[in-house]
Design a protein around this motif. Sequence first.
Motif, PDB file in Angstrom:
ATOM      1  N   GLN A  34    -110.459  56.303  63.523  1.00  0.00           N
ATOM      2  CA  GLN A  34    -111.074  56.567  62.219  1.00  0.00           C
ATOM      3  C   GLN A  34    -110.728  57.975  61.726  1.00  0.00           C
ATOM      4  OE1 GLN A  34    -115.303  55.862  62.462  1.00  0.00           O
ATOM      5  NE2 GLN A  34    -115.018  53.858  63.402  1.00  0.00           N
ATOM      6  N   ALA A  35    -110.768  58.925  62.644  1.00  0.00           N
ATOM      7  CA  ALA A  35    -110.440  60.305  62.266  1.00  0.00           C
ATOM      8  C   ALA A  35    -108.976  60.423  61.856  1.00  0.00           C
ATOM      9  CB  ALA A  35    -110.743  61.246  63.430  1.00  0.00           C
ATOM     10  N   LEU A  36    -108.103  59.767  62.589  1.00  0.00           N
ATOM     11  CA  LEU A  36    -106.676  59.799  62.242  1.00  0.00           C
ATOM     12  C   LEU A  36    -106.430  59.168  60.876  1.00  0.00           C
ATOM     13  CD1 LEU A  36    -105.009  58.883  65.673  1.00  0.00           C
ATOM     14  CD2 LEU A  36    -105.370  61.155  64.684  1.00  0.00           C
ATOM     15  N   ASP A  37    -107.170  58.101  60.583  1.00  0.00           N
ATOM     16  CA  ASP A  37    -107.040  57.467  59.268  1.00  0.00           C
ATOM     17  C   ASP A  37    -107.350  58.466  58.157  1.00  0.00           C
ATOM     18  OD1 ASP A  37    -106.433  55.033  60.425  1.00  0.00           O
ATOM     19  OD2 ASP A  37    -108.459  54.212  60.225  1.00  0.00           O
ATOM     20  N   LYS A  38    -108.398  59.247  58.344  1.00  0.00           N
ATOM     21  CA  LYS A  38    -108.810  60.221  57.328  1.00  0.00           C
ATOM     22  C   LYS A  38    -107.752  61.308  57.153  1.00  0.00           C
ATOM     23  CE  LYS A  38    -113.746  59.472  58.181  1.00  0.00           C
ATOM     24  NZ  LYS A  38    -115.015  60.038  58.707  1.00  0.00           N
TER      25      LYS A  38
END
Length: 238
Positions: A34-38
């Motif tokens: 999720q953090a990488l997506d952001k």
Amino acid sequence: MSDYELTEKDNVFVLTLKLGNNVFNPNLISNIGQALDKVEKSEGPKALVITAEDKFFSNGLDLKYLSKAGSEDTLSFFQSIADLLCRILVFPVITIAAINGHAFGAGAFLALSCDFRIMQNEKGFLCFPEVDLGLPLSDTFRPLVQGKLNNRVAAKAVLTGKRFSAEEALKDGIVDQTTKSADLLPTAFAMAKSLASKGANRSNLTELKKEVYDHTYRGLTGPRSVKPVNFSGIASKF
């Protein structure tokens, strides 16, 4: 309380894992994803620092989870780890692991998947404990050992299960820099800020990483297999 924190300042994202020992299970993998997506959805040149709170960077695999997982779930789990590590390996911005504490097993491989590693030198060890746990290195992690460590260091790390201090890890080229604990994040942030412009052309940076990390990238994107392991027996020792 969130399982992770993602902040941004001066074109640098800092991902802080906040799950205590930060063991690898589906929840941790989802959080990092999720953090990488952001980060990927952001615009302009960026860089990413990955770190954690307290005494652990990551304490490796979640043995309790694996002791209850069936064979299909186990195979899917290791595939998801390989996918995550490969994603970080060729991520379209410069990545820096700020190793704040113990980085064991999968935690050490998480650090290896980043472009650069900085380790604080006041507490914590980096270790590949498979030989002591009775675990195979597996094709989920082997490409990172072969691609990021030279043969002599790989043999020392994998065959002895040595716990590397920050200075020992620096001497053997496992990490790029060491600092005092209080200086870890400022040092990682400064490096990331100086390299953020390299992520201006993200597609080109990813292609360059695929070329530089060619053997590791091909290994992580290849077919996956998991040898039978008695995770319940290993988990019972802890």
